[in-house]
Motif scaffolding. Structure first.
Motif, short mmCIF file in Angstrom:
data_model
loop_
_atom_site.label_atom_id
_atom_site.label_comp_id
_atom_site.label_asym_id
_atom_site.label_seq_id
_atom_site.Cartn_x
_atom_site.Cartn_y
_atom_site.Cartn_z
N SER A 128 -0.82 -0.97 2.13
CA SER A 128 0.48 -0.69 1.52
C SER A 128 1.20 0.51 2.13
CB SER A 128 0.33 -0.48 0.01
OG SER A 128 -0.99 -0.21 -0.33
N ILE A 129 0.53 1.28 2.97
CA ILE A 129 1.22 2.44 3.54
C ILE A 129 1.75 2.19 4.94
CG2 ILE A 129 0.05 4.21 2.19
CD1 ILE A 129 -1.94 4.55 4.40
N LEU A 130 1.43 1.00 5.49
CA LEU A 130 1.80 0.77 6.89
C LEU A 130 3.30 0.75 7.10
CD1 LEU A 130 -0.99 -1.78 7.72
CD2 LEU A 130 -0.67 0.46 8.77
N LYS A 131 4.02 0.14 6.17
CA LYS A 131 5.49 0.09 6.33
C LYS A 131 6.07 1.50 6.37
CE LYS A 131 9.74 -0.90 6.61
NZ LYS A 131 10.66 -0.43 5.66
N ILE A 132 5.61 2.34 5.45
CA ILE A 132 6.09 3.73 5.43
C ILE A 132 5.72 4.41 6.75
CG2 ILE A 132 5.90 5.97 4.27
CD1 ILE A 132 5.09 4.48 1.72
N GLN A 133 4.50 4.18 7.19
CA GLN A 133 4.04 4.84 8.42
C GLN A 133 4.90 4.48 9.61
OE1 GLN A 133 -0.09 4.44 9.44
NE2 GLN A 133 -0.79 5.59 7.66
N TRP A 134 5.10 3.18 9.86
CA TRP A 134 5.77 2.82 11.11
C TRP A 134 7.25 3.17 11.07
CZ3 TRP A 134 9.87 -0.41 11.29
CH2 TRP A 134 9.95 -1.53 10.46
N ILE A 173 11.13 2.07 -2.34
CA ILE A 173 10.41 0.96 -2.98
C ILE A 173 8.94 0.95 -2.54
CG2 ILE A 173 10.18 -1.57 -2.92
CD1 ILE A 173 12.25 -0.75 -4.91
N GLN A 174 8.70 1.21 -1.27
CA GLN A 174 7.31 1.23 -0.79
C GLN A 174 6.50 2.30 -1.52
OE1 GLN A 174 6.16 -1.02 1.18
NE2 GLN A 174 8.03 -1.90 2.00
N ARG A 175 7.12 3.45 -1.74
CA ARG A 175 6.40 4.53 -2.45
C ARG A 175 6.20 4.16 -3.93
NH1 ARG A 175 8.73 7.42 1.74
NH2 ARG A 175 7.30 8.94 2.68
N ASN A 176 7.18 3.48 -4.51
CA ASN A 176 6.98 2.99 -5.88
C ASN A 176 5.77 2.08 -5.94
OD1 ASN A 176 9.33 4.26 -6.70
ND2 ASN A 176 10.58 2.40 -6.73
N ILE A 177 5.67 1.19 -4.96
CA ILE A 177 4.57 0.22 -4.94
C ILE A 177 3.23 0.94 -4.82
CG2 ILE A 177 3.51 -1.64 -3.57
CD1 ILE A 177 6.39 -2.60 -2.93
N VAL A 178 3.16 1.91 -3.91
CA VAL A 178 1.90 2.66 -3.75
C VAL A 178 1.56 3.36 -5.06
CG1 VAL A 178 0.78 4.59 -2.58
CG2 VAL A 178 2.13 2.97 -1.26
N ALA A 179 2.57 4.01 -5.66
CA ALA A 179 2.31 4.79 -6.88
C ALA A 179 1.83 3.89 -8.01
CB ALA A 179 3.58 5.54 -7.29
N GLU A 180 2.48 2.74 -8.16
CA GLU A 180 2.15 1.88 -9.31
C GLU A 180 0.91 1.03 -9.06
OE1 GLU A 180 5.76 -0.27 -9.79
OE2 GLU A 180 6.88 1.58 -10.19
N ARG A 181 0.91 0.31 -7.92
CA ARG A 181 -0.15 -0.69 -7.73
C ARG A 181 -1.41 -0.11 -7.15
NH1 ARG A 181 3.62 -5.40 -5.40
NH2 ARG A 181 5.32 -5.10 -6.88
N VAL A 182 -1.29 0.94 -6.35
CA VAL A 182 -2.50 1.51 -5.74
C VAL A 182 -3.03 2.67 -6.58
CG1 VAL A 182 -3.48 2.55 -3.68
CG2 VAL A 182 -1.69 0.82 -3.44
#
Lengths: 375, 393
Positions: free
Chosen positions: B321-327, B375-384
């Motif tokens: 889930s962090i790859l999108k943020i990373q690249w 949105i990516q950070r929301n996903i990490v915060a909520e789902r991970v």
């Protein structure tokens, strides 16, 4: 391909986590911080009984003969527990003896290290505070069948408790590695208290300290290579420790964000807090990728090993501090207190950042390998 | 842990490496700034056809659909070899990595037979019609509607940010088929012929002057009911399948382009001068270039780690889930470093065909497209991390 700890490595890690949760509680960490040496003989012996002091020492010298990848599984848990004391120093020295020592020296030192009877460290840095061994100037003058050491070493970790200090000095033939035992004539050890009380730093002065020529490690031109290899091992273990500290900070902060209420809701519902937690997770998992890769590369003697170590330490140096910054911020006022344990990890991250070279140092190492060396 | 390749994987790598060495075309001669248009599009299309003929397109697809049934690790090897050989990317990327796998997962036998081979060969190029002017991060609020007329749907509405629509033959389109139920429950996924009457594609000019995205207008476009992908009003679950594939595919392809850019920049830094010395010897620029190398290497490693977990445990791990943020954030930092390394000439259209300003500006979209950084950070915060959900979806 399996880019993860194996089942056995995960079991080893779990048992280490349980062990440190039991034997190295925060109260014990704080009590040790208040001492001069941060050394606890009982804890050290318990670690030795678990095999931790000889984890990667070959079985013929009383160790478990495991790999560096096995070691990082345990080192991560040491970081999670913020373990005080001379584990890393002793690992660094043991790796140096393993790489540079002859059969007799290995037997003489590695057996008691495995058994938890000998603590050791390496004296490398001088006033220049340069991690590159080429910067070493401390003289080792030949005097008959002896070397004579004159000068000072700084930032020597755990020298105050070490039974053995391996001194990196400069002789007429180049770098020499000289084992100096505790209490040697002319040896003065002065504590230099710093930001992180779990890892004690010392200045070590040598006033004409005699070391028999026969005691020197590695009478070959490979001295520097042996030193670099040993430092790589200790550096990867340090990175794994830093990873464990990041993981603790992340978990503790997320837990706090779930329970701490403001405006009638847990603060973890606010995106300003959520996104910082996501960043902490990103940094921690990125560090994990780099640390696992470096451990594998060093353990397998990959041609890219040194680059992998610099990527890991370069990244962890900045990441551990940043995870700490965010962790303290999200904790708010309580995170700034002496009482909260996050300060222990924050300070440890800072001293770890400096040890074995910070991000600037390792970026230059990367530049030398990636920009200067063309294929 | 074992980062060695098995002997089968090594054999796969060697075979691929040999094929690439013999077949990678010379780089496209003209400007590649107009990403997928005209001559450049044809160049990329010819390349994919060649890749397909040799059996290297869609290797992770099942054998029965023209793939090799390759494991994700082989996909990762392919990516690295592609980068090593400086081979062009495959133009039908959306079809290969998102839409094809979705058709494989939920399509009918007829749909599979009709569409899959043409995706691999690049005979038909695909685009993806999800975003709308008023439905960006909240895709499920989409308003493009489709009403049933006997055995056809009549589609009316507008999509936006549609990559490749200007060259696409087909579109995976999300439409609202039931406005009277909660938003996730009234969506249907349609396979739409982009050559149908009533489809109007208008390029959307970006800040870098190019138009790699489009607006697509649908005016009474007739789509056969047989072209529903999945079930009527179950389109959200089809969309999730697509988005899961997006995640499963992770950084494949992206690393290829990024590594080439970094190598190219380092080559420039060796040639160019600063203060009478090569820029590559400037201590400040060395720090920045090394930082870029480090971050890109960590992206590669995290990507490989995520693939390895998917491959061995068949569930995506949290690192995915962090790859999108990373690249996306790496690429923005990298392009800034590139501008600094190259100095004043970097801003000129006449330097390297304007590649560096083009890319510098293009990367602003990286943290917006395919799920914003927020949105990516929301996903990490909520789902991970399991933090409470901050908004009602």
């Amino acid at each position: 391909m399996d880019f993860d700890l194996s089942k056995a490595q995960k079991l080893l890690q779990q048992s280490a986590r349980d062990f440190f949760a039991r034997e190295c509680k925060p109260e014990r960490v704080r009590a040790l911080m208040a001492t001069d040496t941060a050394f606890d003989a009982e804890l050290w012996q318990a670690m030795a009984d678990q095999g931790f002091t000889g984890l990667i020492i070959p079985e013929e010298y009383g160790g478990l003969g495991l790999s560096l990848v096995d070691l990082i599984a345990v080192a991560e848990e040491m970081g999670r527990a913020c373990l005080p004391g001379p584990f890393l120093s002793t690992l660094w020295a043991a790796s140096l003896i393993q790489h540079a020592g002859n059969e007799g020296q290995r037997k003489q030192y590695l057996e008691p290290i495995s058994a938890g009877e000998l603590k050791a460290t390496v004296a490398l840095l001088e006033e220049s505070a340069d991690w590159n061994p080429d910067a070493v100037e401390l003289r080792a003058e030949k005097d008959g069948k002896e070397y004579r050491l004159r000068g000072a070493k700084h930032f020597v970790t755990d020298a105050g408790i070490a039974d053995l200090i391996i001194v990196v000095a400069r002789g007429d033939e180049g770098l020499v590695l000289l084992p100096v035992e505790k209490g040697a004539t002319g040896l003065t050890i002065t504590a230099t208290p710093g930001i992180d009380a779990t890892r004690k730093l010392c200045t070590v002065e040598f006033d004409n300290v005699a070391v028999p020529e026969a005691n020197a490690l590695a009478f070959t031109t490979k001295t520097k290579a042996a030193l670099e290899s040993a430092t790589d091992i200790a550096n990867v273990a340090l990175c794994a420790e830093m990873l464990g500290g990041m993981q603790w900070t992340l978990e503790t902060t997320v837990e706090y964000a779930k329970t701490r209420q403001q405006f009638g809701k847990p603060i973890g519902i606010y995106q300003a807090v959520q996104h910082q937690c996501a960043d902490m997770f990103n940094l921690t998992e990125s560090a994990r990728s780099a640390v696992y890769n470096a451990a594998w590369a060093v353990s397998e003697n990959e041609p890219t090993a040194k680059l992998a170590v610099s990527v890991a330490k370069g990244f962890c140096s900045d990441a551990a501090r940043e995870v700490g910054n965010r962790g303290v911020q999200i904790h708010g006022g309580i995170g700034f207190t002496w009482e909260h344990n996050i300060q222990l990890y924050y300070k440890r991250a800072k001293s770890s950042e400096i040890q074995f070279g910070d991000a600037n140092y390792h970026r230059e190492e990367i530049a030398r390998r990636v920009i200067d060396e063309t294929d | 842990m074992d980062l060695n390749l098995t002997s089968e994987q090594q054999q796969f790598r060697d075979e691929l490496r040999a094929w690439l060495a013999a077949n990678v075309p010379p780089p496209f001669a003209g400007s590649t700034n107009e990403e997928e248009k005209g001559e450049h599009f044809e160049y990329l299309r010819r390349w994919q056809r060649k890749v397909f003929d040799a059996g290297w397109a869609g290797i992770s697809w099942p054998k029965e659909y023209g793939g090799r049934g390759a494991a994700l690790i082989e996909q990762a090897i392919l990516t690295e070899e592609w980068a090593r050989a400086e081979a062009p990317q495959l133009i039908n990327q959306l079809g290969l990595s998102l839409i094809g796998p979705t058709i494989i997962a939920v399509g009918t036998a007829e749909q599979k037979a009709r569409f899959l081979p043409r995706i691999l060969s690049c005979e038909e190029v695909w685009c993806q019609g999800f975003s709308e002017p008023n439905s960006g991060s909240d895709v499920a609020s989409l308003a493009t509607k489709a009403t049933l007329d006997d055995d056809h749907f009549i589609v009316n509405g507008q999509k936006i940010w549609t990559s490749l629509a200007h060259v696409a033959d087909w579109c995976l389109l999300l439409v609202r088929t039931d406005p009277n139920v909660p938003k996730h429950k009234g969506i249907t996924a349609l396979l739409v012929d982009m050559h149908s009457p009533g489809v109007d594609v208008r390029p959307l000019k970006q800040m870098n002057g190019d138009a790699s995205f489009n607006e697509v207008f649908f005016d009474n476009v007739r789509v056969p009911v047989a072209n529903v992908l999945g079930e009527i009003n179950k389109g959200w679950s089809t969309a999730i399948t697509t988005l899961m594939n997006e995640r499963a595919h992770l950084g494949t392809g992206i690393y290829v382009a990024f590594k080439r850019n970094l190598d190219q920049l380092i080559a420039h830094a060796r040639q160019m001068k600063r203060n009478g010395k090569p820029t590559a010897q400037d201590p400040v620029m060395r720090q920045k270039l090394a930082q870029a190398f480090m971050e890109l290497e960590i992206f590669r490693l995290t990507n490989t780690r995520a693939l390895s977990k998917m491959n061995n445990q068949h569930v995506p791990g949290p690192e995915g889930s962090i790859l999108k943020i990373q690249w996306s954030e790496y690429n923005q930092r990298f392009q800034q470093i590139a501008m600094e390394t190259l100095g004043p000439v970097a801003q000129l259209h006449g330097f390297d065909n304007g590649k560096w300003i083009y890319d510098f500006l293009r990367t602003r979209a990286n943290t917006i497209e395919a799920g914003t950084s927020e949105i990516q950070r929301n996903i990490v915060a909520e789902r991970v991390l399991g933090l409470p959900k901050s908004y009602q979806s």
